[in-house]
Every structure is written in structure tokens, then in C-alpha cells.
Design an enzyme around this catalytic site. Structure first.
Site, PDB file in Angstrom:
ATOM      1  N   HIS A  77      -4.471   6.675   0.425  1.00 17.31           N
ATOM      2  CA  HIS A  77      -3.889   5.397   0.019  1.00 17.31           C
ATOM      3  C   HIS A  77      -4.877   4.705  -0.910  1.00 17.31           C
ATOM      4  O   HIS A  77      -6.093   4.801  -0.735  1.00 17.31           O
ATOM      5  CB  HIS A  77      -3.590   4.528   1.242  1.00 17.31           C
ATOM      6  CG  HIS A  77      -2.313   4.897   1.934  1.00 17.31           C
ATOM      7  ND1 HIS A  77      -1.392   3.969   2.358  1.00 17.31           N
ATOM      8  CD2 HIS A  77      -1.797   6.110   2.258  1.00 17.31           C
ATOM      9  CE1 HIS A  77      -0.367   4.589   2.924  1.00 17.31           C
ATOM     10  NE2 HIS A  77      -0.598   5.892   2.878  1.00 17.31           N
ATOM     11  N   GLU A  79      -5.969   1.732  -1.405  1.00 11.22           N
ATOM     12  CA  GLU A  79      -6.952   0.802  -0.846  1.00 11.22           C
ATOM     13  C   GLU A  79      -8.179   1.534  -0.311  1.00 11.22           C
ATOM     14  O   GLU A  79      -9.315   1.079  -0.436  1.00 11.22           O
ATOM     15  CB  GLU A  79      -6.335  -0.018   0.294  1.00 11.22           C
ATOM     16  CG  GLU A  79      -5.111  -0.837  -0.090  1.00 11.22           C
ATOM     17  CD  GLU A  79      -3.816  -0.088   0.174  1.00 11.22           C
ATOM     18  OE1 GLU A  79      -3.705   1.082  -0.250  1.00 11.22           O
ATOM     19  OE2 GLU A  79      -2.917  -0.674   0.799  1.00 11.22           O
ATOM     20  N   CYS A 131      -0.247  -1.385   3.940  1.00 12.08           N
ATOM     21  CA  CYS A 131       0.654  -0.913   4.992  1.00 12.08           C
ATOM     22  C   CYS A 131       0.149  -1.333   6.371  1.00 12.08           C
ATOM     23  O   CYS A 131      -1.046  -1.536   6.587  1.00 12.08           O
ATOM     24  CB  CYS A 131       0.819   0.598   4.916  1.00 12.08           C
ATOM     25  SG  CYS A 131      -0.676   1.544   5.297  1.00 12.08           S
ATOM     26  N   CYS A 205      -3.625   0.825   6.578  1.00 15.22           N
ATOM     27  CA  CYS A 205      -4.578   0.175   5.678  1.00 15.22           C
ATOM     28  C   CYS A 205      -4.903  -1.248   6.143  1.00 15.22           C
ATOM     29  O   CYS A 205      -6.039  -1.706   6.010  1.00 15.22           O
ATOM     30  CB  CYS A 205      -4.026   0.158   4.253  1.00 15.22           C
ATOM     31  SG  CYS A 205      -3.964   1.795   3.489  1.00 15.22           S
TER      32      CYS A 205
END
Length: 415
Positions: A77, A79, A131, A205
């Protein structure tokens, strides 16, 4: 464009413009623009804002691709990759410090550690809500919270027992589901059940950023070399709700009461939260999801493409490489740690394997136990860790000095 830019607009603009430059020669269907994250360094002394790390992506590795050698990226992801790229930048700056070279980021402090110069701040940008708890209850974009008397105030929302729960991404699953372990404040998946077919689960995240807002975003290895460092602000491009973001990013840690007894240098960080005031580029909002991720950082200064489902480099033809592992994988970051320890005369911190090396950072490990206990005691669930076998690879084959030659072999193929 005649309207003045807000602070959040400036951060977002810097990240998107830099990302467009980084992927200028890469087709949109390979660039993985669905989610973009970046880290911006502010130097107050010279009033400069510089993008130091960028990433795109919204996938994570398949369970059957997990390895025990530290050479795959588990969570791709944006991030997470942007934060790992930030650590590459930090290692580069620390290397300069130990060698007596000029660095405008760090200074030496007590106990032989480094500390970020007070005039330097780090800002985080994410093109959409992270998320997990920060996104699951947010259905539209709101406005940034106002500053009062020069200070920002968080107003978290706690109006549902499901809010604040620890959530995991699930392999081949939609959304993030809560996780409640059977015993203890932390659980670990077993490699022997994940590889044969049980779906791999990775912490959301939102939960990982919340963790960084207590432990620091530098991670366990760097905690042995430097004081904790925190993001001063977090800016979202879309799906921003102040109440949900404030809870997810930090305030759920102190829902019941303030946390007072943390080791020196650690705190519950409450960053400035906000959203861009401009509408996003329509083209960006309709980008299709792809398994590809791009990462870039100012220390390496070249883009790298990975496949989120395999955790390995992807040779697209537009970014060519003769390697298979990413510079952001555990093994490569361990190499950077060993090199810094050698330069600082601290090779005693490097133990037989990666996990034991991380555990030498006793203050960080103490804080981690406190974090997991707080989350568990407030009914948010149990932190779920990756299989321990994935962190027990040896350190003896990892060189202590020298930058891998292959990083200079990344080639951009022009159209």
C-alpha cells in the site's frame, strides 16, 4: 487557480507534481496511480519544502509468496512504501552524520544517538483515506479542522462500538475486517498455515499509522540510532472526515485517559489533520486498480516498480532491472542499518538474525508492548503480526558497508 493555496493544497501539489515527474515515461496503466502517498520535509530555517519519498499502490503479497529471507515486500500500500522510502532517506542522512559530512537534517545528541534538527518537520500526504478505521466510516469528503489560537485541536468521533477497532486487510478479500485474538495483546500468523492456502492477513494502514504516532515512524532498527520522529501533519486528498481521522490516527489511544508513562522521547503524537480544498483531477479519480507499485525517494533518486502481489520487482521495460528484490525490503534496509552501525562504531547492535537485531532496541520494544496493551484494554482487539519465520533471517550474509551496485543500474527507457 487564482485562489490562494492552503497548507494542505501545497503539500498535495508538491507530491502530485513530483510523482508526475517520476512516472513521466511510464504508461498510466503501469504507474498504479490509484493511491499515491508522499513525505514532504519542511526546513523552517530556509522555508523550503522538499518531497523526499513517494509511492503508489494498494495491494499486498499473496500468502504463498512469503519468504523467510527478508527479500519480499509484504505490504505494498502506498502509505507503507512511502514510509519505507523515508527510512532509506534517513539512512543516507545518518551516514553523512557519522562520517562528519554536512547534513541539514540530523544532529548528534546524548547517548551517541542522532536527533532531527528542531527546524526540520515531516509532513505526510495520502491521496485518499488510509484503509481501516480511517476510511471505513467515511463516505464523503469534509473540510479541514480550523486552527484556534495558532493550535490545532482534534475532535474524534466515538459514537459506535465498531469505531476504533483494529482491522486487517485479507488476502483476496474486500474491505478490512476486525481482528480479536484468543489470548494476549498480540498474535502471530503461522507460515505453515498461510503458505498452503489460509488467507494472509495484514494490519490496515490506519492501524500502522496509529502505531507510528506512538512509536515513531523510524521503526525498530533506526530507533537504535536516533530519537523517535513523528509526522507534523497528515493531509488527505479525498474521503477526509476530521472526526474519523482523528480517532483512527491517534485519539483512540487516549480515549479513556492520557498516557503519561512513556519512555523518554516517545509520546502520543497528534498531527495536524486536513484535506485539500481543490477537486482532484478527474483522471486520477477513475484510475483502475493495478498490482503495480512505484516507489521513489530522494536518496536513491530513481523510480522502482514492484508487484504488490509477489513483493518483488517488476521489469516493465520502462523501468528495467536485473534484480528481483526491492530496495525497500527488510534485507536491504538491514544492509543500510549495518552500514550505519559500522560507520558509528555500533556493530555490537547487529545480532545473529533480523528479529534479534530489532529487539536490541529495548525502549522501542517497551513502547510497542505498551501500545498493544492499550489497544487491547480498550476493546479494540489484538494486533496481528506476520509469521515470525519471516523475520528470523540471518544477518551474517548482509554486508556492513557499501551500497549495492545494482541501484545504479535502474534504467528509464524513453518513449
Amino acid at each position: 487557480m487564482s485562489e490562494p493555496l492552503t497548507f494542505q493544497d501545497r503539500i498535495a501539489k508538491l507530491c502530485h507534481e513530483k510523482f508526475d515527474t517520476v512516472v513521466a515515461d511510464i504508461p498510466d496503466n503501469l504507474a498504479g496511480r490509484k493511491v499515491i502517498a508522499g513525505v514532504v520535509m519542511e526546513s523552517k530555517a530556509n522555508q523550503k519544502f522538499d518531497v523526499i519519498s513517494l509511492a503508489s499502490g494498494n495491494r499486498f503479497i499473496k500468502g504463498n509468496m512469503l519468504t523467510t529471507n527478508g527479500q519480499v515486500l509484504v505490504d505494498s500500500h502506498a502509505e507503507i512504501l512511502a514510509n519505507r522510502g523515508m527510512r532509506r532517506f534517513i539512512y543516507c542522512q545518518l551516514k553523512k552524520l557519522w562520517k562528519g559530512e554536512e547534513t541539514s537534517v540530523f544532529q548528534k545528541c546524548e547517548k551517541g544517538k542522532a536527533a532531527v534538527i528542531p527546524d526540520v518537520k515531516f509532513h505526510r500526504y495520502i491521496s485518499t483515506a488510509p484503509c481501516g478505521d480511517g476510511a471505513i466510516f467515511t463516505h464523503s469528503t469534509g473540510t479541514s479542522s480550523a486552527l484556534h489560537d495558532g493550535h490545532h485541536h482534534h475532535h474524534p468521533i466515538f459514537d459506535d462500538t465498531k469505531q476504533g477497532l483494529l482491522r486487517t486487510k485479507v488476502e483476496q478479500g474486500e474491505g478490512q475486517i476486525p481482528f480479536k485474538g484468543v489470548d494476549g495483546v498480540v498474535s502471530y500468523q503461522g507460515l505453515d498455515v498461510v503458505r498452503p492456502g489460509e488467507r494472509l492477513r495484514v494490519m490496515s494502514c490506519s492501524d500502522k499509522i496509529c502505531k507510528w504516532n506512538l512509536l515513531g515512524m523510524q521503526g525498530a532498527l533506526l530507533a537504535n540510532l536516533m530519537e523517535p520522529v513523528y509526522y507534523t501533519s497528515i493531509t488527505l486528498g479525498t474521503l477526509y472526515s476530521h472526526g474519523h481521522m482523528a480517532r483512527a490516527m491517534c485519539c483512540r489511544l487516549e480515549k479513556s485517559s492520557k498516557i503519561e508513562s512513556l519512555p523518554h522521547g516517545h509520546k502520543v503524537n497528534h498531527p495536524l489533520l486536513g484535506a485539500v480544498s481543490r477537486k482532484d483531477d478527474p483522471k486520477r479519480s477513475v484510475e483502475k486498480s493495478t498490482a503495480h507499485s512505484i516507489n521513489w525517494n530522494s536518496a536513491d533518486d530513481c523510480p522502482e516498480m514492484t508487484d504488490g502481489t509477489t513483493g518483488l520487482l517488476h521489469n516493465s521495460g520502462f523501468i528495467r532491472t536485473d534484480r528481483t528484490k526491492s530496495r525497500l525490503c527488510k534485507e536491504e534496509l538491514l544492509k543500510s542499518f549495518k552500514e550505519n552501525c559500522a560507520n558509528a562504531g555500533l556493530l555490537n547492535l547487529v545480532k545473529d538474525d533480523y528479529l534479534k537485531t530489532k529487539q536490541t532496541s529495548t525502549t522501542y520494544q517497551t513502547c510497542k508492548i505498551i501500545l498493544y496493551a492499550i489497544l487491547n484494554s480498550q476493546g479494540y482487539g489484538t494486533w496481528l503480526g506476520l509469521p515470525r519465520e519471516c523475520q528470523e533471517f540471518g544477518t551474517s550474509t548482509t554486508p556492513a558497508v557499501g551500497r549495492p551496485q545494482s541501484y545504479s543500474q535502474v534504467v528509464l527507457k524513453k518513449h
